[in-house]
Design a protein around this motif. Structure first.
Motif, PDB file in Angstrom:
ATOM      1  N   GLY A  94       0.777  -1.226   0.000  1.00 22.16           N
ATOM      2  CA  GLY A  94       0.000   0.000   0.000  1.00 22.16           C
ATOM      3  C   GLY A  94       0.805   1.271   0.000  1.00 22.16           C
ATOM      4  O   GLY A  94       0.330   2.317  -0.457  1.00 22.16           O
ATOM      5  N   VAL A  95       2.046   1.214   0.509  1.00 19.10           N
ATOM      6  CA  VAL A  95       2.831   2.441   0.666  1.00 19.10           C
ATOM      7  C   VAL A  95       4.032   2.486  -0.265  1.00 19.10           C
ATOM      8  O   VAL A  95       4.339   3.536  -0.834  1.00 19.10           O
ATOM      9  CB  VAL A  95       3.296   2.600   2.134  1.00 19.10           C
ATOM     10  CG1 VAL A  95       4.216   3.800   2.299  1.00 19.10           C
ATOM     11  CG2 VAL A  95       2.099   2.713   3.060  1.00 19.10           C
ATOM     12  N   LEU A  96       4.711   1.353  -0.457  1.00 22.38           N
ATOM     13  CA  LEU A  96       5.978   1.363  -1.178  1.00 22.38           C
ATOM     14  C   LEU A  96       5.870   0.878  -2.622  1.00 22.38           C
ATOM     15  O   LEU A  96       6.277   1.579  -3.541  1.00 22.38           O
ATOM     16  CB  LEU A  96       7.004   0.515  -0.413  1.00 22.38           C
ATOM     17  CG  LEU A  96       7.303   0.993   1.016  1.00 22.38           C
ATOM     18  CD1 LEU A  96       8.238   0.016   1.721  1.00 22.38           C
ATOM     19  CD2 LEU A  96       7.907   2.391   1.008  1.00 22.38           C
ATOM     20  N   LYS A  97       5.301  -0.301  -2.850  1.00 18.22           N
ATOM     21  CA  LYS A  97       5.306  -0.874  -4.204  1.00 18.22           C
ATOM     22  C   LYS A  97       4.563  -0.002  -5.199  1.00 18.22           C
ATOM     23  O   LYS A  97       4.979   0.132  -6.355  1.00 18.22           O
ATOM     24  CB  LYS A  97       4.700  -2.283  -4.183  1.00 18.22           C
ATOM     25  CG  LYS A  97       4.816  -2.996  -5.531  1.00 18.22           C
ATOM     26  CD  LYS A  97       4.275  -4.406  -5.479  1.00 18.22           C
ATOM     27  CE  LYS A  97       2.771  -4.434  -5.431  1.00 18.22           C
ATOM     28  NZ  LYS A  97       2.221  -5.802  -5.620  1.00 18.22           N
ATOM     29  N   ASN A  98       3.450   0.593  -4.782  1.00 19.19           N
ATOM     30  CA  ASN A  98       2.641   1.402  -5.694  1.00 19.19           C
ATOM     31  C   ASN A  98       2.959   2.889  -5.617  1.00 19.19           C
ATOM     32  O   ASN A  98       2.200   3.709  -6.132  1.00 19.19           O
ATOM     33  CB  ASN A  98       1.155   1.168  -5.414  1.00 19.19           C
ATOM     34  CG  ASN A  98       0.729  -0.249  -5.742  1.00 19.19           C
ATOM     35  OD1 ASN A  98       1.168  -0.804  -6.737  1.00 19.19           O
ATOM     36  ND2 ASN A  98      -0.101  -0.846  -4.912  1.00 19.19           N
ATOM     37  N   ASN A  99       4.050   3.232  -4.968  1.00 19.31           N
ATOM     38  CA  ASN A  99       4.474   4.623  -4.837  1.00 19.31           C
ATOM     39  C   ASN A  99       5.411   4.955  -5.992  1.00 19.31           C
ATOM     40  O   ASN A  99       6.487   4.364  -6.106  1.00 19.31           O
ATOM     41  CB  ASN A  99       5.191   4.809  -3.491  1.00 19.31           C
ATOM     42  CG  ASN A  99       5.620   6.243  -3.232  1.00 19.31           C
ATOM     43  OD1 ASN A  99       5.641   7.074  -4.145  1.00 19.31           O
ATOM     44  ND2 ASN A  99       5.960   6.538  -2.006  1.00 19.31           N
ATOM     45  N   PRO A 100       5.041   5.893  -6.891  1.00 16.66           N
ATOM     46  CA  PRO A 100       5.901   6.192  -8.041  1.00 16.66           C
ATOM     47  C   PRO A 100       7.234   6.823  -7.656  1.00 16.66           C
ATOM     48  O   PRO A 100       8.146   6.869  -8.487  1.00 16.66           O
ATOM     49  CB  PRO A 100       5.055   7.163  -8.870  1.00 16.66           C
ATOM     50  CG  PRO A 100       4.110   7.780  -7.899  1.00 16.66           C
ATOM     51  CD  PRO A 100       3.807   6.708  -6.883  1.00 16.66           C
ATOM     52  N   LEU A 101       7.367   7.292  -6.419  1.00 19.59           N
ATOM     53  CA  LEU A 101       8.632   7.882  -5.978  1.00 19.59           C
ATOM     54  C   LEU A 101       9.602   6.834  -5.448  1.00 19.59           C
ATOM     55  O   LEU A 101      10.764   7.141  -5.184  1.00 19.59           O
ATOM     56  CB  LEU A 101       8.368   8.927  -4.884  1.00 19.59           C
ATOM     57  CG  LEU A 101       7.464  10.093  -5.275  1.00 19.59           C
ATOM     58  CD1 LEU A 101       7.264  11.040  -4.091  1.00 19.59           C
ATOM     59  CD2 LEU A 101       8.024  10.858  -6.460  1.00 19.59           C
ATOM     60  N   VAL A 102       9.137   5.594  -5.279  1.00 22.82           N
ATOM     61  CA  VAL A 102       9.970   4.492  -4.796  1.00 22.82           C
ATOM     62  C   VAL A 102      10.406   3.667  -5.993  1.00 22.82           C
ATOM     63  O   VAL A 102       9.579   3.162  -6.750  1.00 22.82           O
ATOM     64  CB  VAL A 102       9.198   3.618  -3.793  1.00 22.82           C
ATOM     65  CG1 VAL A 102      10.043   2.426  -3.363  1.00 22.82           C
ATOM     66  CG2 VAL A 102       8.783   4.436  -2.571  1.00 22.82           C
ATOM     67  N   THR A 103      11.714   3.530  -6.193  1.00 23.51           N
ATOM     68  CA  THR A 103      12.238   2.776  -7.329  1.00 23.51           C
ATOM     69  C   THR A 103      12.400   1.307  -6.970  1.00 23.51           C
ATOM     70  O   THR A 103      12.353   0.912  -5.791  1.00 23.51           O
ATOM     71  CB  THR A 103      13.591   3.338  -7.767  1.00 23.51           C
ATOM     72  OG1 THR A 103      14.558   3.076  -6.726  1.00 23.51           O
ATOM     73  CG2 THR A 103      13.520   4.844  -8.012  1.00 23.51           C
ATOM     74  N   MET A 112      12.917  -6.052  -0.063  1.00 26.18           N
ATOM     75  CA  MET A 112      11.632  -6.376  -0.678  1.00 26.18           C
ATOM     76  C   MET A 112      11.835  -6.666  -2.154  1.00 26.18           C
ATOM     77  O   MET A 112      12.822  -6.242  -2.751  1.00 26.18           O
ATOM     78  CB  MET A 112      10.659  -5.202  -0.500  1.00 26.18           C
ATOM     79  CG  MET A 112      10.318  -4.917   0.948  1.00 26.18           C
ATOM     80  SD  MET A 112       9.369  -3.384   1.112  1.00 26.18           S
ATOM     81  CE  MET A 112       8.782  -3.537   2.801  1.00 26.18           C
ATOM     82  N   PRO A 113      10.896  -7.381  -2.776  1.00 31.07           N
ATOM     83  CA  PRO A 113      11.059  -7.681  -4.205  1.00 31.07           C
ATOM     84  C   PRO A 113      10.762  -6.470  -5.064  1.00 31.07           C
ATOM     85  O   PRO A 113       9.926  -5.641  -4.721  1.00 31.07           O
ATOM     86  CB  PRO A 113      10.029  -8.786  -4.449  1.00 31.07           C
ATOM     87  CG  PRO A 113       8.984  -8.556  -3.408  1.00 31.07           C
ATOM     88  CD  PRO A 113       9.704  -8.033  -2.197  1.00 31.07           C
ATOM     89  N   LYS A 114      11.469  -6.381  -6.195  1.00 33.17           N
ATOM     90  CA  LYS A 114      11.145  -5.319  -7.147  1.00 33.17           C
ATOM     91  C   LYS A 114       9.829  -5.651  -7.836  1.00 33.17           C
ATOM     92  O   LYS A 114       9.330  -6.777  -7.758  1.00 33.17           O
ATOM     93  CB  LYS A 114      12.265  -5.134  -8.166  1.00 33.17           C
ATOM     94  CG  LYS A 114      12.489  -6.315  -9.084  1.00 33.17           C
ATOM     95  CD  LYS A 114      13.628  -6.020 -10.046  1.00 33.17           C
ATOM     96  CE  LYS A 114      13.813  -7.166 -11.046  1.00 33.17           C
ATOM     97  NZ  LYS A 114      14.908  -6.871 -12.004  1.00 33.17           N
ATOM     98  N   ARG A 115       9.265  -4.682  -8.501  1.00 26.26           N
ATOM     99  CA  ARG A 115       7.993  -4.884  -9.188  1.00 26.26           C
ATOM    100  C   ARG A 115       8.173  -5.874 -10.333  1.00 26.26           C
ATOM    101  O   ARG A 115       9.201  -5.862 -11.012  1.00 26.26           O
ATOM    102  CB  ARG A 115       7.469  -3.556  -9.729  1.00 26.26           C
ATOM    103  CG  ARG A 115       7.259  -2.494  -8.644  1.00 26.26           C
ATOM    104  CD  ARG A 115       6.919  -1.157  -9.252  1.00 26.26           C
ATOM    105  NE  ARG A 115       6.733  -0.139  -8.241  1.00 26.26           N
ATOM    106  CZ  ARG A 115       7.707   0.644  -7.771  1.00 26.26           C
ATOM    107  NH1 ARG A 115       8.939   0.515  -8.239  1.00 26.26           N
ATOM    108  NH2 ARG A 115       7.465   1.553  -6.847  1.00 26.26           N
ATOM    109  N   PRO A 116       7.168  -6.700 -10.577  1.00 28.54           N
ATOM    110  CA  PRO A 116       7.250  -7.603 -11.731  1.00 28.54           C
ATOM    111  C   PRO A 116       7.359  -6.819 -13.029  1.00 28.54           C
ATOM    112  O   PRO A 116       6.870  -5.694 -13.128  1.00 28.54           O
ATOM    113  CB  PRO A 116       5.929  -8.383 -11.668  1.00 28.54           C
ATOM    114  CG  PRO A 116       5.414  -8.194 -10.280  1.00 28.54           C
ATOM    115  CD  PRO A 116       5.921  -6.864  -9.824  1.00 28.54           C
ATOM    116  N   ASP A 117       8.005  -7.415 -14.031  1.00 31.85           N
ATOM    117  CA  ASP A 117       8.078  -6.777 -15.344  1.00 31.85           C
ATOM    118  C   ASP A 117       6.675  -6.510 -15.849  1.00 31.85           C
ATOM    119  O   ASP A 117       5.795  -7.365 -15.760  1.00 31.85           O
ATOM    120  CB  ASP A 117       8.821  -7.673 -16.334  1.00 31.85           C
ATOM    121  CG  ASP A 117      10.301  -7.775 -16.006  1.00 31.85           C
ATOM    122  OD1 ASP A 117      10.793  -6.895 -15.271  1.00 31.85           O
ATOM    123  OD2 ASP A 117      10.944  -8.731 -16.460  1.00 31.85           O
TER     124      ASP A 117
END
Length: 229
Positions: A94-103, A112-117
């Motif tokens: 809710g806070v990190l994965k979907n935050n566009p400011l977090v790479t 934590m895992p990076k976002r899926p391709d």
């Protein structure tokens, strides 16, 4: 039993190390500011995540020494984990994965895992120009309604976080946007501005542009004016 694809560590030591890595990275001042983890998000982290993380960490440190480990300490650690894991998952999704400011680099650095391709395409830069409709509902008040030029509705386009309006009560009509001295930002339409009594009857010159959720700004609208009621 946790699925093998679960990003969360499910042994006491692994979860403790992972959570500590996350906590340390996101609380470094530069990281916190850059990732936007202040304001209301920062309040949630302070009020929800941090207390449960502290209880879990303290319970783990009480449990870690086998020589002093008791059934009471084992139970305390299990209960602390049970309360901490849901809020840790919420922090990620809710806070990190979907935050566009977090790479993705930030996510990996926090354990934590990076976002899926293909998780998300970068929001494009704004290409549309705004037109502004003004209303003067009461003395000294001007409302600015923003919409894409040629459209009839005022809904924000995809990926747009808000509108920047520059303006000023000037004696002569400006010919360049840099001559507009005041800056306002609104995430909604309309923008409601209240002026002083001595400004009534004067021309307020203004122009506006869109800004997307990556902070990229679009082109300015034409410079217009409204008489302050």
């Amino acid at each position: 039993m946790a699925e093998r694809s679960d990003w969360l560590n499910h042994n006491h030591q692994g979860l403790y190390n992972q959570a500590k890595q996350t906590f340390t990275y996101m609380n470094e001042k530069e990281n916190k500011t850059r990732m936007g983890l202040d304001g209301n998000i920062g309040i949630w982290i302070t009020d929800e995540f941090d207390p449960k993380h502290l209880v879990f960490s303290n319970a783990f440190n009480e449990w870690i020494d086998p020589a002093t480990r008791t059934p009471m300490k084992i139970t305390a650690l299990e209960e602390a984990e049970k309360a901490f894991i849901p809020v840790y998952r919420q922090l990620y999704t809710g806070v990190l994965k979907n935050n566009p400011l977090v790479t993705d680099i930030d996510l990996v650095a926090m354990g934590m895992p990076k976002r899926p391709d293909g998780h998300r395409e970068p929001v494009p830069a704004p290409t549309d120009v705004l037109e502004i409709v003004t209303k003067t509902p009461s003395p000294g008040v001007v409302e600015f309604y923003f919409r894409v030029a040629g459209e009839t509705g005022h809904a924000k386009p995809y990926g747009i976080q808000g509108y920047e309006l520059r303006g000023g009560t000037l004696d002569e009509a400006p010919v360049n946007w840099s001559q507009l001295p005041l800056s306002y930002f609104s995430t909604t339409s309309p923008l409601h501005l209240t002026f002083e009594g001595e400004q009534r009857g004067r021309h307020f010159y203004f122009a506006a542009r869109m800004e997307n959720n990556r902070g990229v700004k679009g082109d300015w609208s034409e410079i217009e004016s409204v008489i302050i009621p």
